[in-house]
Design an enzyme around this catalytic site. Structure first.
Site, PDB file in Angstrom:
ATOM      1  N   HIS A 188       0.812  -1.238   0.000  1.00 36.29           N
ATOM      2  CA  HIS A 188       0.000   0.000   0.000  1.00 36.29           C
ATOM      3  C   HIS A 188       0.837   1.276   0.000  1.00 36.29           C
ATOM      4  O   HIS A 188       0.303   2.351  -0.267  1.00 36.29           O
ATOM      5  CB  HIS A 188      -0.925   0.041   1.221  1.00 36.29           C
ATOM      6  CG  HIS A 188      -1.960  -1.041   1.246  1.00 36.29           C
ATOM      7  ND1 HIS A 188      -2.820  -1.250   0.202  1.00 36.29           N
ATOM      8  CD2 HIS A 188      -2.260  -1.967   2.189  1.00 36.29           C
ATOM      9  CE1 HIS A 188      -3.618  -2.280   0.506  1.00 36.29           C
ATOM     10  NE2 HIS A 188      -3.300  -2.724   1.698  1.00 36.29           N
TER      11      HIS A 188
HETATM   12 ZN   LIG Z   1      -3.979  -7.034   3.081  1.00 38.12          ZN
END
Ligand SMILES: [Zn+2]
Length: 391
Positions: A133
């Site tokens: 992320h």
């Molecule tokens: Zn995850």
């Protein structure tokens, strides 16, 4: 010629620790390594190697200089963390030594990429990595530096012309997709729970890549509740055909274990046995389409005793060429270690007792009324034509 597989490990990666109460408890990494050792994978089948932390010039392959500086400042003085960079937030609290621990994990993935590209080994595993992320200019979703994107970027820097990234974490691999959005040399494929019900709310099938890289981003948005048969059907109805068409020179895979039915942060219903089956498929696909060059990473996974260690030990054993029989009893020494460290009872076997099976679209077509099939079809329609494939 050194071994055919290597495991990247430095005990100091367990210093990647957001503190008590945070779901990403580093005990998951330590318990995985102890289970790898209990199966003696480190004594022969695997070479265990600690790479250096990623330096600034490497981090800059993906991350902005001002962001790296912000991480460094927060690392030296956690109280000064800058929320504008996603630091000091509930998801990504600042902690002393954050830069060093994050750069060390990134270094293991970059080292894995280098070892595989140079032919020192065929496969390399960094289960401490997969921090997918993190964005070029900010922390997000428990991720500071995006080691997965950095491994891909390093392969390109070393001369790779086509790299495929396959992400089966329950969350969308948004940071890796963003890093290569306009780069046709990188095919990113992410299978994840639908953005309507889960962080980071991206990964719609319509996200297919930027200008000049149409079809290079692939997203399969799975309905909440998807179990083994649907998850495997989606994987096999999307990934193999795209890899065959793209012909990558290296395959990077992210094996977040948070698809599991016991995971507290998401809503898929996948078993350990299906996770193991996907790890085996990734291994086979690397041999079929990437001359065996395979870099396998960890990722999310918040059932830190019952799920993560077994899932990633299976992954590591598959890469080592010594797969573990799912019915085997978990070594008692490891079960004692689990109790000593966590006061929880460890699982007894390397299986959830499921025997995953699936049918893919190639055999028997699809059911237009089925939500899983609708999700897969949306992905195939969005990107298959760009690869010369029939949806
Ligand atoms: Zn995850």
């Amino acid at each position: 010629m050194s071994g055919r597989a290597q495991l990247m490990w430095d005990e100091a990666v367990t210093g990647y620790d957001f503190g008590p109460g945070h779901p990403m408890d580093p005990v998951r990494l330590a318990l995985t390594m102890r289970l790898v050792e209990a199966y003696e994978l480190d004594r022969g089948p695997l070479e265990v190697v600690a790479a250096k932390p990623a330096g600034d010039s490497t981090l800059r392959l993906v991350h902005r200089e001002d962001y790296i500086e912000a991480v460094r400042r927060a690392s030296a003085d956690p109280g000064s963390a800058d929320g504008a960079y996603g630091l000091g937030t509930p998801d990504d609290p600042a902690f002393a030594g954050m830069h060093e621990a994050s750069a060390l994990i990134a270094g293991q993935s970059v080292g894995a990429a280098e070892a595989v590209w140079h032919g020192d080994v065929l496969h390399a595993v960094n289960f401490a990595g997969g921090l997918h992320h993190a964005m070029p200019g900010g922390a997000s979703g428990f991720c500071i530096y995006n080691d997965a994107a950095l491994a891909v970027a390093r392969l390109l820097e070393l001369g790779a012309e086509r790299v495929a990234y396959v992400d089966v974490d329950v969350h969308h691999g948004d940071g890796v997709q963003a890093a290569f959005w306009e780069d046709p040399r990188v095919l990113t494929i992410s299978l994840h729970e639908h953005p309507r019900t889960l962080f980071p709310q991206t990964g719609w099938p319509e996200e297919t890549g930027g200008e000049g890289a149409e079809g290079s981003a692939v997203n399969v948005a799975l309905p909440a509740g998807t179990g083994d048969a649907g998850w495997l059907r989606a994987f096999h109805s999307v990934v193999p055909e795209l890899l065959a068409a793209f012909r990558p020179q290296a395959l990077v895979t992210q094996h977040g274990a948070d698809t599991h039915f016991e995971d507290p942060l998401a809503h898929l219903a996948v078993s350990l046995d299906a996770q193991r089956a996907v790890a085996e498929s990734c291994h086979a696909l690397a041999h079929e389409h990437a001359d065996g060059r395979w870099i396998a990473l960890g990722g999310g996974g918040y059932e830190v005793v019952d799920v993560v260690p077994r899932s990633w030990t299976h992954l590591t054993a598959i890469a080592a060429g010594r797969p573990i029989d799912p019915t085997s009893m978990v070594p008692p020494a490891w079960r004692h270690e689990v109790f000593r460290r966590t006061r929880q009872l460890a699982p007894q076997r390397m299986t959830d007792g499921r025997t995953p099976s699936w049918r893919d679209f190639a055999e028997g077509g699809y059911d237009p009324a089925d939500r899983l099939d609708q999700a897969v079809l949306a992905t195939r329609r969005a990107v298959f034509p760009a690869h010369g494939l029939l949806p």
